[in-house]
Write a protein that holds these residues in place. Structure first.
Motif, PDB file in Angstrom:
ATOM      1  N   HIS A  21       0.816  -1.205   0.000  1.00  0.00           N
ATOM      2  CA  HIS A  21       0.000   0.000   0.000  1.00  0.00           C
ATOM      3  C   HIS A  21       0.857   1.266   0.000  1.00  0.00           C
ATOM      4  O   HIS A  21       0.463   2.291  -0.551  1.00  0.00           O
ATOM      5  N   ARG A  22       2.030   1.199   0.622  1.00  0.00           N
ATOM      6  CA  ARG A  22       2.854   2.405   0.682  1.00  0.00           C
ATOM      7  C   ARG A  22       3.856   2.480  -0.470  1.00  0.00           C
ATOM      8  O   ARG A  22       4.716   3.362  -0.484  1.00  0.00           O
ATOM      9  N   SER A  23       3.743   1.566  -1.404  1.00  0.00           N
ATOM     10  CA  SER A  23       4.622   1.593  -2.575  1.00  0.00           C
ATOM     11  C   SER A  23       3.831   1.685  -3.872  1.00  0.00           C
ATOM     12  O   SER A  23       4.292   1.253  -4.931  1.00  0.00           O
ATOM     13  N   VAL A  24       2.618   2.235  -3.782  1.00  0.00           N
ATOM     14  CA  VAL A  24       1.792   2.431  -4.976  1.00  0.00           C
ATOM     15  C   VAL A  24       2.354   3.590  -5.794  1.00  0.00           C
ATOM     16  O   VAL A  24       2.674   4.651  -5.252  1.00  0.00           O
ATOM     17  N   ASP A  25       2.494   3.381  -7.094  1.00  0.00           N
ATOM     18  CA  ASP A  25       2.905   4.447  -8.004  1.00  0.00           C
ATOM     19  C   ASP A  25       1.641   5.123  -8.511  1.00  0.00           C
ATOM     20  O   ASP A  25       1.027   4.682  -9.484  1.00  0.00           O
ATOM     21  N   VAL A  26       1.245   6.191  -7.831  1.00  0.00           N
ATOM     22  CA  VAL A  26      -0.033   6.837  -8.129  1.00  0.00           C
ATOM     23  C   VAL A  26      -0.085   7.317  -9.578  1.00  0.00           C
ATOM     24  O   VAL A  26      -1.148   7.288 -10.221  1.00  0.00           O
ATOM     25  N   ALA A  27       1.063   7.712 -10.129  1.00  0.00           N
ATOM     26  CA  ALA A  27       1.089   8.210 -11.504  1.00  0.00           C
ATOM     27  C   ALA A  27       0.702   7.132 -12.507  1.00  0.00           C
ATOM     28  O   ALA A  27       0.264   7.431 -13.622  1.00  0.00           O
ATOM     29  N   TRP A  61       7.276  -9.617  -4.547  1.00  0.00           N
ATOM     30  CA  TRP A  61       7.456  -8.320  -3.897  1.00  0.00           C
ATOM     31  C   TRP A  61       8.919  -8.083  -3.523  1.00  0.00           C
ATOM     32  O   TRP A  61       9.431  -6.980  -3.662  1.00  0.00           O
ATOM     33  N   ARG A  62       9.597  -9.113  -3.084  1.00  0.00           N
ATOM     34  CA  ARG A  62      10.994  -8.995  -2.674  1.00  0.00           C
ATOM     35  C   ARG A  62      11.959  -8.963  -3.853  1.00  0.00           C
ATOM     36  O   ARG A  62      13.143  -8.692  -3.674  1.00  0.00           O
ATOM     37  N   GLY A  63      11.474  -9.264  -5.043  1.00  0.00           N
ATOM     38  CA  GLY A  63      12.351  -9.289  -6.208  1.00  0.00           C
ATOM     39  C   GLY A  63      13.008 -10.629  -6.445  1.00  0.00           C
ATOM     40  O   GLY A  63      13.904 -10.749  -7.274  1.00  0.00           O
ATOM     41  N   ASP A  64      12.558 -11.674  -5.713  1.00  0.00           N
ATOM     42  CA  ASP A  64      13.122 -13.008  -5.887  1.00  0.00           C
ATOM     43  C   ASP A  64      12.503 -13.744  -7.071  1.00  0.00           C
ATOM     44  O   ASP A  64      13.065 -14.726  -7.560  1.00  0.00           O
ATOM     45  N   LEU A  97       7.432  -2.170  -5.875  1.00  0.00           N
ATOM     46  CA  LEU A  97       8.085  -3.302  -5.221  1.00  0.00           C
ATOM     47  C   LEU A  97       8.898  -2.852  -4.002  1.00  0.00           C
ATOM     48  O   LEU A  97       9.042  -1.671  -3.723  1.00  0.00           O
ATOM     49  N   SER A  98       9.414  -3.820  -3.292  1.00  0.00           N
ATOM     50  CA  SER A  98      10.212  -3.552  -2.100  1.00  0.00           C
ATOM     51  C   SER A  98      11.418  -2.691  -2.445  1.00  0.00           C
ATOM     52  O   SER A  98      11.968  -2.780  -3.548  1.00  0.00           O
TER      53      SER A  98
END
Length: 227
Positions: A118-124, A182-185, A215-216
């Motif tokens: 939720h805190r990594s949403v790209d609003v654009a 999410w972690r990029g794994d 993502l993280s």
């Protein structure tokens, strides 16, 4: 403060404060931008409110955290000394990404994953108006399997009860799979291709949804070569 090491080394003096259980994770949440007590709790869902309050008081006494109150609006922010811990948190996170082994089931937490998202949403990148993303984790504990992100240009709300809005995109995945993405794994496309992650909704939105989240912060950390 933790038990003293009785060494003049500045590393030992710093660790008397920082190596108490949960302390550095509280600092991590402050670094990530959480300021209110309830937001800190949501980033640390397995930490008791009593212990969180105690750690914040310890950090405040140590000059790491500043507490401000405007009526009932209480906020916690890093001081100058606290901000100097930002690169420490980032370095520890990058090291853990590179060198700590795979996640176990006990490490998985839908509350923390959805809060991070939720805190990594790209609003654009989000369509105009209100966008609702439903997240389903069939393998999560009962009561933690269904989540909704209600995204507008002004804010993103996390709901664990159906907010009553039409869902634009629904994502169904095992908790381990989406956490790995999410972690990029694990790449989003690979997870979809394998069938371990399903996305339902109009085709343009299904294609766009990976771009809605950044993502993280550690997803881009290079992993060591497999030997």
């Amino acid at each position: 403060m933790g038990a003293p090491y009785h060494q003049f080394c500045p590393v030992s003096k710093a660790m008397e404060l920082l190596d108490e259980r949960w302390t550095m994770l509280v600092v991590r949440e402050l670094v990530m931008g959480s300021e209110r007590f309830n937001d800190l709790r949501r980033g640390l869902p397995r930490m008791s409110p009593t212990l969180l309050s105690r750690r914040l008081q310890q950090l405040e006494r140590a000059g790491i955290v500043e507490r401000t109150a405007d009526g009932g609006d209480v906020r916690y922010r890093l001081t100058e000394a606290g901000e100097e811990l930002r690169p420490v948190v980032e370095a520890v996170g990058a090291w853990g990404t590179r060198w700590i082994g795979e996640l176990g089931d006990v490490d998985l937490d839908p509350k923390l994953l959805v809060w991070d998202m939720h805190r990594s949403v790209d609003v654009a990148a989000i369509p105009e108006g209100r966008t609702v993303v439903q997240l389903q984790f069939p393998d999560a504990p009962r009561g933690q399997r269904d989540w909704w992100l209600v995204i507008t240009a002004d804010e993103t709300d996390v709901c664990d009860v159906d907010p009553g809005f039409d869902v634009n995109v629904s994502i169904s995945s095992s908790l381990h799979t989406l956490t790995s993405v999410w972690r990029g794994d694990l790449e989003w496309g690979a997870a979809v291709k394998s069938g371990s992650l399903q996305v339902d909704g109009p085709a343009p939105l299904r294609r766009a949804v990976p771009e809605w989240f950044t993502l993280s912060v550690f997803a881009g950390v290079p992993r060591p070569a497999i030997r």
